[in-house]
Design a protein around this motif. Structure first.
Motif, PDB file in Angstrom:
ATOM      1  N   VAL A 191      39.065  41.820  71.951  1.00  0.00           N
ATOM      2  CA  VAL A 191      40.095  42.836  71.729  1.00  0.00           C
ATOM      3  C   VAL A 191      41.071  42.779  72.893  1.00  0.00           C
ATOM      4  O   VAL A 191      40.664  42.840  74.065  1.00  0.00           O
ATOM      5  CB  VAL A 191      39.485  44.247  71.558  1.00  0.00           C
ATOM      6  N   LEU A 192      42.341  42.645  72.580  1.00  0.00           N
ATOM      7  CA  LEU A 192      43.389  42.535  73.595  1.00  0.00           C
ATOM      8  C   LEU A 192      44.153  43.847  73.659  1.00  0.00           C
ATOM      9  O   LEU A 192      44.674  44.317  72.642  1.00  0.00           O
ATOM     10  CB  LEU A 192      44.348  41.396  73.253  1.00  0.00           C
ATOM     11  N   THR A 193      44.184  44.450  74.838  1.00  0.00           N
ATOM     12  CA  THR A 193      44.954  45.686  74.986  1.00  0.00           C
ATOM     13  C   THR A 193      46.381  45.354  75.372  1.00  0.00           C
ATOM     14  O   THR A 193      46.629  44.558  76.271  1.00  0.00           O
ATOM     15  CB  THR A 193      44.316  46.623  76.027  1.00  0.00           C
ATOM     16  N   GLU A 194      47.330  45.950  74.668  1.00  0.00           N
ATOM     17  CA  GLU A 194      48.741  45.700  74.928  1.00  0.00           C
ATOM     18  C   GLU A 194      49.296  46.653  75.968  1.00  0.00           C
ATOM     19  O   GLU A 194      50.427  46.518  76.402  1.00  0.00           O
ATOM     20  CB  GLU A 194      49.549  45.866  73.616  1.00  0.00           C
ATOM     21  N   ALA A 195      48.500  47.631  76.400  1.00  0.00           N
ATOM     22  CA  ALA A 195      49.027  48.685  77.263  1.00  0.00           C
ATOM     23  C   ALA A 195      49.182  48.239  78.707  1.00  0.00           C
ATOM     24  O   ALA A 195      50.057  48.712  79.411  1.00  0.00           O
ATOM     25  CB  ALA A 195      48.111  49.913  77.206  1.00  0.00           C
ATOM     26  N   GLY A 196      48.330  47.358  79.161  1.00  0.00           N
ATOM     27  CA  GLY A 196      48.340  47.000  80.574  1.00  0.00           C
ATOM     28  C   GLY A 196      48.693  45.559  80.821  1.00  0.00           C
ATOM     29  O   GLY A 196      49.767  45.106  80.455  1.00  0.00           O
ATOM     30  N   SER A 197      47.750  44.803  81.396  1.00  0.00           N
ATOM     31  CA  SER A 197      48.039  43.449  81.867  1.00  0.00           C
ATOM     32  C   SER A 197      47.816  42.402  80.785  1.00  0.00           C
ATOM     33  O   SER A 197      47.130  41.400  80.999  1.00  0.00           O
ATOM     34  CB  SER A 197      47.177  43.151  83.088  1.00  0.00           C
ATOM     35  N   SER A 198      48.388  42.601  79.616  1.00  0.00           N
ATOM     36  CA  SER A 198      48.184  41.654  78.524  1.00  0.00           C
ATOM     37  C   SER A 198      48.756  40.280  78.851  1.00  0.00           C
ATOM     38  O   SER A 198      48.174  39.250  78.495  1.00  0.00           O
ATOM     39  CB  SER A 198      48.807  42.190  77.233  1.00  0.00           C
ATOM     40  N   GLU A 199      49.899  40.257  79.555  1.00  0.00           N
ATOM     41  CA  GLU A 199      50.492  38.971  79.920  1.00  0.00           C
ATOM     42  C   GLU A 199      49.588  38.222  80.896  1.00  0.00           C
ATOM     43  O   GLU A 199      49.421  37.000  80.796  1.00  0.00           O
ATOM     44  CB  GLU A 199      51.869  39.190  80.540  1.00  0.00           C
ATOM     45  N   LEU A 200      49.005  38.938  81.851  1.00  0.00           N
ATOM     46  CA  LEU A 200      48.106  38.310  82.809  1.00  0.00           C
ATOM     47  C   LEU A 200      46.873  37.749  82.110  1.00  0.00           C
ATOM     48  O   LEU A 200      46.436  36.625  82.398  1.00  0.00           O
ATOM     49  CB  LEU A 200      47.690  39.317  83.881  1.00  0.00           C
ATOM     50  N   VAL A 201      46.301  38.502  81.179  1.00  0.00           N
ATOM     51  CA  VAL A 201      45.130  38.033  80.441  1.00  0.00           C
ATOM     52  C   VAL A 201      45.454  36.755  79.672  1.00  0.00           C
ATOM     53  O   VAL A 201      44.693  35.775  79.706  1.00  0.00           O
ATOM     54  CB  VAL A 201      44.620  39.127  79.487  1.00  0.00           C
ATOM     55  N   SER A 202      46.603  36.731  79.011  1.00  0.00           N
ATOM     56  CA  SER A 202      47.007  35.546  78.249  1.00  0.00           C
ATOM     57  C   SER A 202      47.199  34.350  79.173  1.00  0.00           C
ATOM     58  O   SER A 202      46.783  33.224  78.853  1.00  0.00           O
ATOM     59  CB  SER A 202      48.294  35.833  77.476  1.00  0.00           C
ATOM     60  N   ARG A 203      47.825  34.587  80.330  1.00  0.00           N
ATOM     61  CA  ARG A 203      48.046  33.488  81.281  1.00  0.00           C
ATOM     62  C   ARG A 203      46.727  32.933  81.800  1.00  0.00           C
ATOM     63  O   ARG A 203      46.581  31.723  81.993  1.00  0.00           O
ATOM     64  CB  ARG A 203      48.921  33.957  82.442  1.00  0.00           C
ATOM     65  N   LEU A 204      45.746  33.807  82.040  1.00  0.00           N
ATOM     66  CA  LEU A 204      44.456  33.353  82.555  1.00  0.00           C
ATOM     67  C   LEU A 204      43.760  32.411  81.569  1.00  0.00           C
ATOM     68  O   LEU A 204      43.261  31.342  81.949  1.00  0.00           O
ATOM     69  CB  LEU A 204      43.559  34.554  82.847  1.00  0.00           C
ATOM     70  N   PHE A 205      43.737  32.795  80.307  1.00  0.00           N
ATOM     71  CA  PHE A 205      43.088  31.943  79.308  1.00  0.00           C
ATOM     72  C   PHE A 205      43.871  30.647  79.108  1.00  0.00           C
ATOM     73  O   PHE A 205      43.279  29.569  78.984  1.00  0.00           O
ATOM     74  CB  PHE A 205      42.942  32.696  77.987  1.00  0.00           C
ATOM     75  N   ASN A 206      45.188  30.740  79.097  1.00  0.00           N
ATOM     76  CA  ASN A 206      46.003  29.532  78.912  1.00  0.00           C
ATOM     77  C   ASN A 206      45.807  28.556  80.065  1.00  0.00           C
ATOM     78  O   ASN A 206      45.710  27.338  79.854  1.00  0.00           O
ATOM     79  CB  ASN A 206      47.482  29.909  78.786  1.00  0.00           C
ATOM     80  N   ALA A 207      45.768  29.082  81.293  1.00  0.00           N
ATOM     81  CA  ALA A 207      45.590  28.216  82.462  1.00  0.00           C
ATOM     82  C   ALA A 207      44.244  27.514  82.425  1.00  0.00           C
ATOM     83  O   ALA A 207      44.107  26.381  82.905  1.00  0.00           O
ATOM     84  CB  ALA A 207      45.731  29.031  83.742  1.00  0.00           C
ATOM     85  N   ALA A 208      43.231  28.191  81.868  1.00  0.00           N
ATOM     86  CA  ALA A 208      41.893  27.587  81.766  1.00  0.00           C
ATOM     87  C   ALA A 208      41.744  26.750  80.497  1.00  0.00           C
ATOM     88  O   ALA A 208      40.667  26.181  80.262  1.00  0.00           O
ATOM     89  CB  ALA A 208      40.832  28.685  81.788  1.00  0.00           C
TER      90      ALA A 208
END
Length: 288
Positions: A191-208
Motif C-alpha cells: 500500500v502506497l501512501t500519497e500523503a507523505g514521502s511517496s516520491e522518496l519511496v518510489s525512488r528507493l525501489f527504482n534505485a534498487a
C-alpha cells in the motif's frame, strides 16, 4: 493592467470558476467577470476556455498565469519589505505542507511562535502530497514549502531527519525479523501512501531495481495504516510520520541498510523571498 486584475485572474485559474473566485476574494461575481474581460481586452487574448460547468485557462492563459503569479509574488515582497521597515505589522505568508510529519508534528509549534511574534502576518496553509508542494513552489502558489530533501531546484533549509521503516501486520511472518530489506517488501501486496514521502519511496525501489506489488494507494496515512492493520498489505513510511504510542495491530521494522529521510523548507529563490517568509524559515530552524 492592475495587480487587482492579476489577483482575480490567478484566483479564477486556481479555483476554475468565477463564483468560487468571487467568494474567496469577497467581491461580486460581476466584478470578477468585468476584471477578466478587461484584462482579456487589454492583452488581446482569451485567457480562459468556457465550458458548461467549468472554465479552464487557455494555452496562453496558463503561460501568462506563471508571469502573473511571479508579479504578484514580487508585489507582495515589496509590501512586506515596507512592512518590515515598520516592524512587519502586515503581510501574507503562504505555506505548503505535506503528511503528518510537517502538518502535525512540525508546523503547529512553529506557527504558534510565529503568530505570537508576528500577529499582523496573515498565514495561509495548503496541504497536499509531497509532489504537490513542489508543483506549488514552481507555480509560485506558495512562498515556502515543507519538502523531502534533497531538492536541488530550490533554495532549501534542513530541519530534521528520521528513518524510513517497514510497517507490517502484527501476525506477518516477517514481523519476527529485526530488520528488513526493500526486496522483502516486494513479495506481498503493497500500500502506497500519497500523503507523505511517496516520491522518496518510489525512488528507493527504482534505485534498487525492484517493483513493489502496489495494490492500494491511499491519500492519508491513517488509511494506509488501516489497510496494513487489516492484514491486507505491507508498506514503507517515515518513522516521524507515525502516530505516537504502540499499536497492537501493526509493527514497524527498520530497513537494512538504513534509509534516512531529511525534511526541510524550500523557496524558489531566497534572495527574492519576502521578510515574512525569511522570518518563518529562521523561526523554524530555531524551533526544530
Amino acid at each position: 493592467m492592475t495587480l487587482t486584475q492579476l489577483e482575480i485572474f490567478s484566483q479564477v485559474a486556481e479555483l476554475r470558476g468565477f463564483t468560487a473566485a468571487a467568494t474567496r476574494l469577497g467581491i461580486s461575481q460581476s466584478a470578477v467577470s468585468h476584471a477578466i474581460k478587461s484584462l482579456e481586452q487589454e492583452l488581446g487574448v482569451e485567457l480562459f476556455r468556457r465550458h458548461q460547468t467549468l472554465i479552464e485557462p487557455s494555452d496562453i492563459g496558463r503561460q501568462l498565469l506563471l508571469r502573473a503569479r511571479a508579479m504578484l509574488g514580487l508585489a507582495n515582497t515589496l509590501r512586506q519589505e515596507a512592512a518590515d521597515a515598520r516592524g512587519m505589522r502586515r503581510g501574507t505568508l503562504r505555506i505548503g505542507s505535506f503528511g503528518p510529519t510537517s502538518s502535525m508534528k512540525l508546523l503547529p509549534a512553529i506557527l504558534q511562535r510565529y503568530r505570537a511574534l508576528h500577529p499582523g502576518i496573515e498565514v495561509h496553509i495548503d496541504e497536499g502530497p509531497d509532489r504537490q508542494v513542489i508543483q506549488w513552489l514552481d507555480e509560485r502558489r506558495i512562498d515556502v514549502g515543507f519538502v523531502v530533501l534533497p531538492e536541488d531546484r530550490f533554495d532549501t533549509f534542513a530541519l530534521m531527519q528520521d528513518q524510513m521503516v517497514a510497517v507490517l501486520p502484527t501476525a506477518h511472518p516477517l514481523a519476527a525479523q529485526a530488520s528488513l530489506s526493500l526486496k522483502d517488501l516486494c513479495n506481498d501486496p503493497f500500500v502506497l501512501t500519497e500523503a507523505g514521502s511517496s516520491e522518496l519511496v518510489s525512488r528507493l525501489f527504482n534505485a534498487a531495481r525492484l517493483t513493489p506489488n502496489v495494490r492500494y494507494r491511499c491519500s492519508q496515512l491513517l488509511s494506509t495504516l488501516d489497510v496494513v492493520s487489516r492484514g491486507e498489505a505491507v508498506t514503507l513510511v517515515s518513522e516521524g510520520s507515525l502516530p505516537g504510542g504502540d499499536n497492537p495491530r501493526f509493527v514497524t521494522r527498520p530497513l537494512s541498510p538504513q534509509v534516512p529521510r531529511q525534511i526541510g523548507l524550500a523557496v524558489l529563490d531566497s534572495r527574492q523571498a519576502s521578510p515574512a517568509t525569511l522570518a518563518f524559515i529562521e523561526l523554524a530552524r530555531q524551533s526544530v
